[in-house]
Write an enzyme that holds these catalytic residues in place. Structure first.
Site, PDB file in Angstrom:
ATOM      1  N   LYS B  78       4.672  -3.769  11.096  1.00  0.00           N
ATOM      2  CA  LYS B  78       4.332  -2.346  10.933  1.00  0.00           C
ATOM      3  C   LYS B  78       5.030  -1.811   9.685  1.00  0.00           C
ATOM      4  O   LYS B  78       6.211  -2.110   9.460  1.00  0.00           O
ATOM      5  CB  LYS B  78       4.778  -1.571  12.176  1.00  0.00           C
ATOM      6  N   SER B 161       0.946   5.302  17.163  1.00  0.00           N
ATOM      7  CA  SER B 161       0.929   5.161  15.728  1.00  0.00           C
ATOM      8  C   SER B 161       0.832   3.718  15.227  1.00  0.00           C
ATOM      9  O   SER B 161       0.484   3.502  14.068  1.00  0.00           O
ATOM     10  CB  SER B 161       2.200   5.778  15.150  1.00  0.00           C
ATOM     11  N   SER B 185       3.808   4.955  20.973  1.00  0.00           N
ATOM     12  CA  SER B 185       3.173   4.358  19.791  1.00  0.00           C
ATOM     13  C   SER B 185       2.983   2.848  19.835  1.00  0.00           C
ATOM     14  O   SER B 185       2.293   2.295  18.984  1.00  0.00           O
ATOM     15  CB  SER B 185       3.963   4.713  18.534  1.00  0.00           C
TER      16      SER B 185
END
Lengths: 483, 496, 95
Positions: B78, B161, B185
């Site tokens: 990420k 997210s 997330s």
């Protein structure tokens, strides 16, 4: 109570000080970067200090210890539970956009400082609190016409903010407060107290009021970096505020700056807008919890502090309040004195240290730490006086020679043949010669002009190059003249 | 399409061990998959050269017999994890071109164990969002499209997210991915894309080097296609870090060993308060199905109460913005990132931050600034932190009656890009089931458990006691087996 | 609790985010909606409840006073939009 006389009557001055004292530590409060002064720009900056994304603070053990030591030295409450908060504001030398500080729950609570005033009296000033916080970086505004340069070497260095109660009433008291606080910090080794390098800075809060009346609006003059400037800034502010008030104006609560060139305070433009620091507990840190046993262990290692030492010097060495006060002003002087006084006449030792040594160091512009004459050697000199090897007057000459050469008193006395003459035969001989050379004066003396005694003494001392033991000369001359 | 990209992480590691294929081959297959999946926009930065170098080094280690537990496994990272020498953006314009000179602790641990990085996965800007539409680098498109012909052209969100991570793992571009979870997330995008997402206990993984959103909530975790894979990855990611004051010093167990399949006698808490209005009936049914599966496996469902559940979202939407408003102050155009000039320092700040932050980030900073400001702190921030204490107490009490809690992961299946964008509050409701555990710092695991009538994946969430990830993994494994979720998304990298 | 334009302008300045006046009304509405949503917390009795300071139940760990960082100017200024001779550079600040 000393009031200031204005055009419309008397005014009482109210002064409080917030001192930022840089903690003595190798590394910064929350990072492993070095704290030393005067390095190349940004060379002592960790990614934590520069607030890079994802960087986190980890607290330095020694900084906590130093804060606790200082709190103990100020006879203050040590809070076993304290919290680090973020103080949010934007500034070029505040990389994270917040300063990690302590707001509602500081590590140290109420304490006190006893001021030693020039007239020998003392006065107690309350300490409101002491907390740990990060220093900011440094902005240089004079390097470029339209740019400010930022150096973060100082950013993140641990500071103790020590806040006084508004207990001071004159600039002299404020100066005495700073001197005493600095002495305590230096005794404790928690701050070097070096105001020129900025490791101790004062924010000065000043207001004036009619005696006994309600508190006036105060101004805060930021970052004043010498005791003299603090006094001057207070004096300037007092005069300015009284003038404003007597002219029918009002004092604006504001942050001001001490202009070291013009010797005035002026309003700080960058601080004009009202702040809203949005304090909240730093979620990157847990509350700081101390163990009472750990605090006690620190307390056990505390050195004897100036007030206790002064009391002991008066008691143990029978020194005057004044002499004791002068000697304990810093640890090095006190230690020096005690080394000299050990096994010797303490008053004589005090006299030599205060009058001769401090006088000489003052002339030479030197610190006691760099004294050319060690305590051991000064002691040796005093020993020679006491055992009558040299006279007190000769000793002063020897001392001057010691300052220049660094040699011991004994060596200098030997080398230069300054040993006091105690041989009564030699002195008698000198007396006889002087009396023989001055028959008229002798006659006058015998006719009643007794003050000529001093003349004879002077002549005899001259003849013996000052080495004759004065007491012996006195005694033998008296005997001879009476004969 | 390559067979190698269809493997689970566990199977790929076994294959490498056996010498069925090399790390270089495994990595090339995944590089091809990442390239083929570009329409999903799952990556902000591809790091193929680095992946190839890491794979070569990995093969060498395997020959020498010094291979680590993840050696040769291609992963997506990420883009919230700072990676040394590789642009790290947090999905924001303000960090465009930012190249960290340091490696986050979690990625450093993964690389220490031999992992290969394929690239930096797209995400909601600064991890603020539930749909991955707030990224400055464009939305991530879910590999799932839904069943109806009309839906087939609809572009769905992967959740957020960690949307890029979820899409990459679901579309078989990576064997696993790192995610971060502040209010859901990891878990919510895992549910939306039919994969496994594990948010560990707060303090389990170091936050050092992860770009902060809300410091008291952020936690890194694995996103994988199986529970076992999550267990394998977590073992490498977790552990005490002296550089993070909030990381906890306790041993890291062999999480995969917890997959015994035996949950007999385990008490599974079913919180009444999670039956909220507006929950999709299909999700309620799936939840019941989950309860039945666990009962059938010998566990004992227990009704529990978490009375402050409804206050979790409002609490979260005070605490998280407050922390973010302060955490994001460092993006000021001085030391890194983008600068927009201004005549004064204040103007430079204001221009930089207006242009550098997207609408959602700006909104949260403003709300956070407001709730901390003079006169409002007590009413909002302090109140929220007190309610947070209540929420944590609810869980503590519940865990006196049960060993693990079962809930749905999200109140709905994935929605289309462009939906729910008008009203931030509606968007926030996505996190209704995931936020409470975040506020209490508890571990949560989302396991894919079924398909909706529109052929979209749905997840169930397990919440555990602090540092009891092993129970989550054990129960998660049972749930996974019972659900038998093997449906692949319509978009598989290299197949379309 | 609803926010007005002026408050939006004030907090925008506090947060150093330029918000054009044209956007202030819209933003005020959005932020007011969020505040209305979080206002539910008023229903919760928090009398005597300590605010959460950390979900982690362990003591704050301390580092030793050792210099193990810094000394690398390039590392800290290499990403800066403007730098001169190791300094960060910003528009002139008047104190």
């Amino acid at each position: 109570m000393s009031y200031v006389q204005g055009a419309t009557g008397e005014w009482e001055v109210v002064i409080g000080l917030e001192v930022h004292a840089q903690v003595v530590s190798q590394a910064k409060l929350f990072s492993g970067a070095a704290t030393v002064f005067g390095s190349e720009p940004n060379s002592q900056v960790s990614l934590v200090d520069a607030a890079f994304p994802g960087m986190l603070p980890v607290i330095n053990r020694v900084c906590i210890e130093q804060a606790v030591r200082t709190g103990l030295g100020l006879k203050a409450q040590i809070n076993l539970f304290s919290v680090f908060d973020r103080k949010n504001y934007f500034y070029a030398d505040l990389p994270a956009g917040y300063q990690i500080s302590q707001f509602t729950q500081p590590i140290v609570g109420h304490g006190e400082i006893i001021l030693d005033l020039p007239d020998g009296s003392t006065r107690t000033v309350g300490i409101t609190r002491l907390h740990l916080e990060q220093d900011a970086g440094k902005s240089l505004h004079d390097q470029h016409p339209s740019k400010t340069y930022v150096d973060l070497n100082r950013a993140g260095v641990a500071l103790m903010e020590i806040v006084s109660e508004p207990d001071m009433r004159t600039a002299e008291e404020a100066a005495a407060y700073l001197r005493k606080l600095r002495a305590i910090l230096r005794y404790l080794g928690s701050c070097d107290g070096n105001m020129e390098e900025g490791s101790m800075r004062a924010d000065v809060n000043v207001s004036v009021r009619r005696p006994g009346g309600p508190l006036g609006t105060r101004t805060e003059t930021k970052n004043v970096n010498s005791i003299r400037y603090v006094q001057q800034a207070i004096e300037f502010e007092v005069e300015r505020q009284i003038e404003v008030l007597e002219g029918g104006g009002t004092i604006k609560q504001e942050t001001r700056l001490w202009d070291t060139v013009k010797h005035v305070t002026r309003s700080m433009r960058s601080k004009e807008e009202a702040h809203d620091y949005r304090y909240f507990p730093d979620p990157d840190l847990l509350p700081l919890q101390l163990d009472q046993g750990w605090v006690d262990a620190i307390a056990a290692t505390l050195p004897e502090l100036p007030d206790d030492k002064k009391a002991r010097f008066q008691e143990q060495y029978k020194l005057s309040l004044y002499d004791a006060g002068v000697l304990v002003a810093d640890q090095a002087s006190a230690d020096y004195y005690e080394a000299v006084a050990r096994g010797r006449d303490p008053k004589l030792a005090a006299n030599w240290v205060i009058v001769e040594l401090f006088g000489a160091l003052n002339r030479l512009g030197k610190d006691i730490a760099d004294s050319p004459v060690s305590a051991d050697k000064l002691g040796g000199l005093i020993d020679l006086i006491v055992d009558n090897t040299i006279s007190g007057r000769i000793a002063k000459d020897v001392f001057l020679a010691m300052l220049e050469t660094g040699k011991s008193a004994a060596d200098l006395v030997e080398e230069r043949g300054l040993r006091q003459v105690t041989d009564t035969g030699a002195i008698d001989q000198a007396i006889d010669q002087v009396l023989a050379a001055n028959p008229d004066k002798l006659a006058e003396y015998k006719a009643g002009k007794e003050k000529l005694f001093g003349f004879f003494i002077g002549q005899i001392m001259k003849m013996t190059q000052g080495k004759a033991n004065p007491a012996l000369v006195n005694e033998l001359l008296t005997r001879k003249l009476q004969a | 399409m390559s067979e190698l990209t269809q493997l689970t992480l566990a199977a790929a590691l076994k294959g490498l061990d056996r010498g069925d294929f090399t790390a270089a081959e495994l990595t090339e297959s995944h590089i091809a998959a990442v390239a083929a999946a570009r329409p999903l926009n799952a990556f902000i930065t591809e790091t193929f050269d680095r992946a190839r170098q890491q794979a070569t080094a990995s093969d060498a280690r395997r020959v020498q017999g010094t291979a680590g537990p993840l050696d040769g496994a291609p992963l997506a990272i990420k883009d919230l994890f700072c990676t040394e020498g590789v642009q790290t953006t947090a999905g924001s314009a303000i960090l465009k071109g930012f190249v960290p000179t340091y490696e986050s602790t979690v990625t450093a641990r993964l690389f220490r164990d031999g992992a290969v990085m394929l690239g930096k996965a797209n995400l909601d800007e600064f991890a603020m969002g539930s749909s991955n539409i707030t990224s400055h680098y464009g939305p991530v498109i879910s590999p799932w499209t839904g069943k109806a012909p009309a839906d087939a052209v609809r572009k769905l969100v992967p959740g957020g997210s960690s949307g890029g991570s979820a899409a990459a793992v679901a579309a078989r571009c990576a064997l696993g991915a790192t995610g971060t979870d502040t209010g859901g997330s990891i878990r919510q995008p895992a549910a939306f894309t039919g994969i496994v997402g594990l948010k560990p206990t707060y303090g389990r993984c170091s936050r050092w080097g992860i770009i902060a959103f809300a410091s008291s909530l952020d936690q890194a975790g694995p996103m994988t296609r199986t529970v076992e894979d999550a267990a394998i990855m977590l073992r490498s990611m977790a552990g005490y870090d002296p550089k993070d004051s909030t990381s906890v010093d306790r041993p890291v167990p062999d999480y995969a060993a917890a997959l015994t399949g035996d949950i007999r006698g385990l008490r599974v808490g079913i919180p009444a308060e999670y039956r909220v209005d507006g929950t999709d009936p299909e999700i309620a049914a799936l939840w019941q199905q989950g309860i039945d599966w666990l009962r059938a496996a010998g566990a004992e469902p227990v009704d529990i109460h978490l009375p402050h559940t409804k206050y979790a979202l409002p609490t979260y939407y005070i605490v998280a913005p407050a922390e973010c408003s302060s955490n994001l102050s460092r993006y000021d155009g001085v030391r890194f990132g983008v600068r927009v000039p201004g005549d004064s320092l204040a103007e430079m700040y204001e221009n930089t931050r207006a242009a550098g932050f997207g609408a959602e980030v700006r909104r949260r900073i403003l709300i956070g600034t407001y709730v901390l400001s003079a006169g409002y702190y007590d009413a909002y921030y302090l109140k929220a932190q007190k309610v947070r204490t209540r929420i944590a107490e609810d869980f503590r009490r519940a865990f006196e009656q049960c060993d693990v809690i079962l809930t749905p992961t999200a109140p709905s299946a994935a929605f289309a890009i462009g939906e729910r964008m008008d009203d931030p509050v509606t968007m926030y409701l996505n996190d209704v089931f995931t936020v409470p555990a975040s506020l209490a710092g508890l571990p949560g695991l989302s396991v894919p458990a079924g398909l909706s009538s529109k052929a979209l994946p749905l997840g169930l969430q397990l919440i555990g006691r602090p540092f009891d990830e092993e129970t989550l993994i054990r129960v998660g494994g049972v749930l996974e087996t019972a659900a038998g979720f093997h449906t692949r998304p319509p978009f598989i990298a290299g197949e379309v | 609790m609803s926010l007005d334009k002026a408050t939006v302008a004030k907090i925008a300045h506090l947060a150093r985010i330029k918000v054009p006046e044209a956007d202030q009304d819209h933003l005020a509405q959005e932020l007011s909606a969020i505040l209305a949503f979080v206002a539910q917390l008023d229903e919760v009795d928090t009398e005597g409840v300590a605010p959460m300071t950390s979900v982690v139940e362990h003591a704050l760990r301390w580092r030793d006073d050792v210099i193990d960082d810094g000394g690398n100017v390039e590392r800290v200024v290499s990403n800066a939009p403007e730098q001169v001779a190791g300094f960060y550079v910003v528009p002139k600040v008047v104190e």
